[in-house]
Design a protein around this motif. Structure first.
Motif, PDB file in Angstrom:
ATOM      1  N   LEU A 186       0.831  -1.209   0.000  1.00  0.00           N
ATOM      2  CA  LEU A 186       0.000   0.000   0.000  1.00  0.00           C
ATOM      3  C   LEU A 186       0.862   1.255   0.000  1.00  0.00           C
ATOM      4  O   LEU A 186       1.988   1.253   0.502  1.00  0.00           O
ATOM      5  CB  LEU A 186      -0.900   0.019   1.234  1.00  0.00           C
ATOM      6  N   GLU A 187       0.299   2.321  -0.551  1.00  0.00           N
ATOM      7  CA  GLU A 187       0.840   3.665  -0.360  1.00  0.00           C
ATOM      8  C   GLU A 187      -0.038   4.355   0.680  1.00  0.00           C
ATOM      9  O   GLU A 187      -1.253   4.474   0.487  1.00  0.00           O
ATOM     10  CB  GLU A 187       0.828   4.442  -1.670  1.00  0.00           C
ATOM     11  N   VAL A 188       0.559   4.797   1.776  1.00  0.00           N
ATOM     12  CA  VAL A 188      -0.197   5.341   2.902  1.00  0.00           C
ATOM     13  C   VAL A 188       0.237   6.774   3.179  1.00  0.00           C
ATOM     14  O   VAL A 188       1.265   7.249   2.685  1.00  0.00           O
ATOM     15  CB  VAL A 188       0.002   4.463   4.156  1.00  0.00           C
ATOM     16  N   THR A 189      -0.559   7.455   3.991  1.00  0.00           N
ATOM     17  CA  THR A 189      -0.212   8.830   4.350  1.00  0.00           C
ATOM     18  C   THR A 189       0.613   8.896   5.630  1.00  0.00           C
ATOM     19  O   THR A 189       1.316   9.877   5.862  1.00  0.00           O
ATOM     20  CB  THR A 189      -1.480   9.671   4.543  1.00  0.00           C
ATOM     21  N   SER A 190       0.547   7.849   6.452  1.00  0.00           N
ATOM     22  CA  SER A 190       1.254   7.863   7.734  1.00  0.00           C
ATOM     23  C   SER A 190       1.644   6.440   8.112  1.00  0.00           C
ATOM     24  O   SER A 190       0.775   5.566   8.239  1.00  0.00           O
ATOM     25  CB  SER A 190       0.359   8.451   8.831  1.00  0.00           C
ATOM     26  N   GLU A 195       0.800   1.361  11.303  1.00  0.00           N
ATOM     27  CA  GLU A 195       1.171   0.425  12.356  1.00  0.00           C
ATOM     28  C   GLU A 195       0.088   0.318  13.424  1.00  0.00           C
ATOM     29  O   GLU A 195      -0.160  -0.764  13.958  1.00  0.00           O
ATOM     30  CB  GLU A 195       2.498   0.829  12.980  1.00  0.00           C
ATOM     31  N   ALA A 196      -0.588   1.433  13.741  1.00  0.00           N
ATOM     32  CA  ALA A 196      -1.645   1.385  14.745  1.00  0.00           C
ATOM     33  C   ALA A 196      -2.747   0.419  14.324  1.00  0.00           C
ATOM     34  O   ALA A 196      -3.265  -0.354  15.144  1.00  0.00           O
ATOM     35  CB  ALA A 196      -2.213   2.784  14.978  1.00  0.00           C
ATOM     36  N   VAL A 197      -3.120   0.455  13.042  1.00  0.00           N
ATOM     37  CA  VAL A 197      -4.202  -0.408  12.563  1.00  0.00           C
ATOM     38  C   VAL A 197      -3.706  -1.833  12.326  1.00  0.00           C
ATOM     39  O   VAL A 197      -4.296  -2.809  12.815  1.00  0.00           O
ATOM     40  CB  VAL A 197      -4.831   0.169  11.277  1.00  0.00           C
ATOM     41  N   TYR A 198      -2.616  -1.988  11.573  1.00  0.00           N
ATOM     42  CA  TYR A 198      -2.233  -3.314  11.083  1.00  0.00           C
ATOM     43  C   TYR A 198      -1.358  -4.101  12.057  1.00  0.00           C
ATOM     44  O   TYR A 198      -1.350  -5.338  12.011  1.00  0.00           O
ATOM     45  CB  TYR A 198      -1.536  -3.179   9.723  1.00  0.00           C
ATOM     46  N   VAL A 199      -0.626  -3.409  12.928  1.00  0.00           N
ATOM     47  CA  VAL A 199       0.206  -4.092  13.917  1.00  0.00           C
ATOM     48  C   VAL A 199      -0.520  -4.152  15.259  1.00  0.00           C
ATOM     49  O   VAL A 199      -0.820  -5.225  15.774  1.00  0.00           O
ATOM     50  CB  VAL A 199       1.581  -3.401  14.051  1.00  0.00           C
ATOM     51  N   GLY A 207       8.318  -6.501  10.438  1.00  0.00           N
ATOM     52  CA  GLY A 207       9.521  -7.146   9.934  1.00  0.00           C
ATOM     53  C   GLY A 207      10.547  -6.106   9.556  1.00  0.00           C
ATOM     54  O   GLY A 207      10.842  -5.188  10.319  1.00  0.00           O
ATOM     55  N   MET A 208      11.058  -6.211   8.348  1.00  0.00           N
ATOM     56  CA  MET A 208      12.087  -5.262   7.916  1.00  0.00           C
ATOM     57  C   MET A 208      11.488  -3.870   7.756  1.00  0.00           C
ATOM     58  O   MET A 208      10.357  -3.718   7.282  1.00  0.00           O
ATOM     59  CB  MET A 208      12.687  -5.718   6.581  1.00  0.00           C
ATOM     60  N   THR A 209      12.220  -2.880   8.160  1.00  0.00           N
ATOM     61  CA  THR A 209      11.828  -1.491   7.957  1.00  0.00           C
ATOM     62  C   THR A 209      12.937  -0.789   7.183  1.00  0.00           C
ATOM     63  O   THR A 209      14.082  -1.224   7.176  1.00  0.00           O
ATOM     64  CB  THR A 209      11.589  -0.762   9.281  1.00  0.00           C
ATOM     65  N   GLY A 210      12.587   0.285   6.518  1.00  0.00           N
ATOM     66  CA  GLY A 210      13.553   1.079   5.776  1.00  0.00           C
ATOM     67  C   GLY A 210      13.069   2.505   5.704  1.00  0.00           C
ATOM     68  O   GLY A 210      12.040   2.856   6.287  1.00  0.00           O
ATOM     69  N   PRO A 211      13.788   3.346   4.987  1.00  0.00           N
ATOM     70  CA  PRO A 211      13.356   4.738   4.850  1.00  0.00           C
ATOM     71  C   PRO A 211      11.950   4.818   4.259  1.00  0.00           C
ATOM     72  O   PRO A 211      11.714   4.406   3.119  1.00  0.00           O
ATOM     73  CB  PRO A 211      14.406   5.343   3.905  1.00  0.00           C
ATOM     74  N   ASN A 212      11.009   5.258   5.073  1.00  0.00           N
ATOM     75  CA  ASN A 212       9.636   5.492   4.628  1.00  0.00           C
ATOM     76  C   ASN A 212       8.928   4.231   4.161  1.00  0.00           C
ATOM     77  O   ASN A 212       8.044   4.288   3.297  1.00  0.00           O
ATOM     78  CB  ASN A 212       9.605   6.549   3.512  1.00  0.00           C
ATOM     79  N   VAL A 213       9.269   3.071   4.743  1.00  0.00           N
ATOM     80  CA  VAL A 213       8.608   1.825   4.363  1.00  0.00           C
ATOM     81  C   VAL A 213       8.552   0.891   5.568  1.00  0.00           C
ATOM     82  O   VAL A 213       9.435   0.899   6.423  1.00  0.00           O
ATOM     83  CB  VAL A 213       9.329   1.150   3.174  1.00  0.00           C
ATOM     84  N   ARG A 214       7.465   0.112   5.647  1.00  0.00           N
ATOM     85  CA  ARG A 214       7.309  -0.920   6.664  1.00  0.00           C
ATOM     86  C   ARG A 214       6.829  -2.192   5.983  1.00  0.00           C
ATOM     87  O   ARG A 214       5.992  -2.155   5.093  1.00  0.00           O
ATOM     88  CB  ARG A 214       6.274  -0.517   7.720  1.00  0.00           C
ATOM     89  N   THR A 229       5.621   5.539   2.138  1.00  0.00           N
ATOM     90  CA  THR A 229       5.254   6.949   1.954  1.00  0.00           C
ATOM     91  C   THR A 229       6.198   7.607   0.952  1.00  0.00           C
ATOM     92  O   THR A 229       6.441   8.815   1.004  1.00  0.00           O
ATOM     93  CB  THR A 229       5.290   7.702   3.297  1.00  0.00           C
ATOM     94  N   TRP A 230       6.724   6.834   0.020  1.00  0.00           N
ATOM     95  CA  TRP A 230       7.745   7.319  -0.905  1.00  0.00           C
ATOM     96  C   TRP A 230       7.257   8.470  -1.772  1.00  0.00           C
ATOM     97  O   TRP A 230       8.032   9.372  -2.098  1.00  0.00           O
ATOM     98  CB  TRP A 230       8.216   6.170  -1.809  1.00  0.00           C
ATOM     99  N   ARG A 231       6.005   8.474  -2.163  1.00  0.00           N
ATOM    100  CA  ARG A 231       5.495   9.505  -3.069  1.00  0.00           C
ATOM    101  C   ARG A 231       4.754  10.618  -2.334  1.00  0.00           C
ATOM    102  O   ARG A 231       4.137  11.465  -2.967  1.00  0.00           O
ATOM    103  CB  ARG A 231       4.583   8.879  -4.115  1.00  0.00           C
ATOM    104  N   GLY A 232       4.814  10.621  -1.030  1.00  0.00           N
ATOM    105  CA  GLY A 232       4.244  11.716  -0.257  1.00  0.00           C
ATOM    106  C   GLY A 232       2.735  11.838  -0.368  1.00  0.00           C
ATOM    107  O   GLY A 232       2.199  12.947  -0.433  1.00  0.00           O
ATOM    108  N   ARG A 233       2.021  10.712  -0.361  1.00  0.00           N
ATOM    109  CA  ARG A 233       0.555  10.754  -0.392  1.00  0.00           C
ATOM    110  C   ARG A 233       0.047  11.431   0.883  1.00  0.00           C
ATOM    111  O   ARG A 233       0.542  11.167   1.981  1.00  0.00           O
ATOM    112  CB  ARG A 233      -0.017   9.349  -0.501  1.00  0.00           C
TER     113      ARG A 233
END
Length: 299
Positions: A186-190, A195-199, A207-214, A229-233
């Protein structure tokens, strides 16, 4: 095809048998989009009428296309789908998919993710598609913190093609038995709201995290869901694109546990999450307006 571990999960996590079920897209041109998923991805058309098509493998539905010409295009700032990822059971099957894509469509960014090998493309309406195969779980690299490590490296395209017979391979029209939806990205805004909803709520593990990705998963898989959030939605999903997707859990008790955790998230945070009880489980609308159906196996 089940590559998830059989270990028990903590009470606040999803059971190890959790998987992704069907995904659904809102589209304009049902004929063209159905033809793409049939002829390029290799799904069979299981049901079809004037406004809806259901596609899958061996009679198992994987993708629902919903014709919705009155809905606007997805806006440049709208959250929504990054890609739906169809997982095939072998490198040979990935090679067969590569032959179809080269012959009938446009390949974009084939990649080696260490845990998997992947082909990327867009469907006729711009929805992202991944076709991938997992390497054996025992070959997955693990980081110092115990999470599965992934990367994006160039794919050995020649090796994948050779697995299907190389240049001499003929077109194989159908994805093989065992193909499923391995993950949804997904592309998300936050990312914190994700994480609040899905975790915290649904119960995936980070699992693995990176710059602006979970990446989150159940049962030790590399990821059942990705979010970036790579495209700043900045605005919720409103236009065409993803309509909903399913998280399938082993039993009704797991659905009830998800519902209880989501009630706690709604009570303890300002994250906007809606929960609707359905005959086959629950429907969740996350903070970005993306709908998730959680249902038990065989519901």
């Amino acid at each position: 095809m089940n590559t998830d571990a059989s270990r028990d999960a903590p009470d606040d996590r999803l059971p190890a048998g959790t998987r992704i079920g069907r995904a659904a897209l809102r589209i304009v041109d049902l004929d063209e989009t159905t033809a793409f998923y049939r002829d390029v991805v290799g799904l069979g058309v299981l049901d079809r009428d004037g406004d809806r098509a259901v596609l899958g493998v061996d009679g198992t539905p994987l993708l629902v296309l919903e014709r919705d010409p009155d809905r606007p295009d997805r806006g440049r700032t709208d959250a929504g789908l990054f890609h739906t990822a169809f997982r095939v059971p072998s490198r040979a099957a990935l090679g067969e998919a590569l032959v179809r894509v080269r012959d009938r469509w446009r390949l974009d960014g084939p990649s080696d993710h260490l845990v998997s090998e992947a082909l990327y493309l867009d469907d006729p309406e711009g929805n992202g598609v991944e076709i991938y195969r997992d390497r054996p779980r025992e070959e997955w690299p693990v980081a110092d913190d115990g999470t599965v490590r992934m990367a994006t490296e160039p794919l050995d395209v020649q090796g994948v093609a050779a697995a299907a017979g190389g240049a001499s391979a003929g077109l194989v029209d159908d994805a093989p038995s065992g193909t499923d939806v391995g993950h949804v990205h997904l592309e998300v805004t936050s990312l914190s709201a994700f994480e609040a909803v899905y975790v915290d709520g649904i119960g995936f593990e980070v699992g693995m995290t990176g710059p602006n990705v979970r990446f989150v998963a159940a049962g030790g898989y590399h990821h059942h869901l990705g979010a970036n959030t790579w495209r700043g939605r900045t605005t919720p999903a409103a236009g065409r694109g993803i309509a909903w997707f399913e998280v399938v859990v082993p039993d009704a008790a797991a659905v009830e546990a998800v519902r209880d955790r989501l009630d706690a998230v709604a009570a303890d945070t300002d994250v906007d999450v809606g929960v609707e009880v359905r005959e086959d489980g629950i429907a969740i609308t996350d903070d970005d307006g993306i709908e998730v159906h959680v249902r038990p196996e065989f519901a």
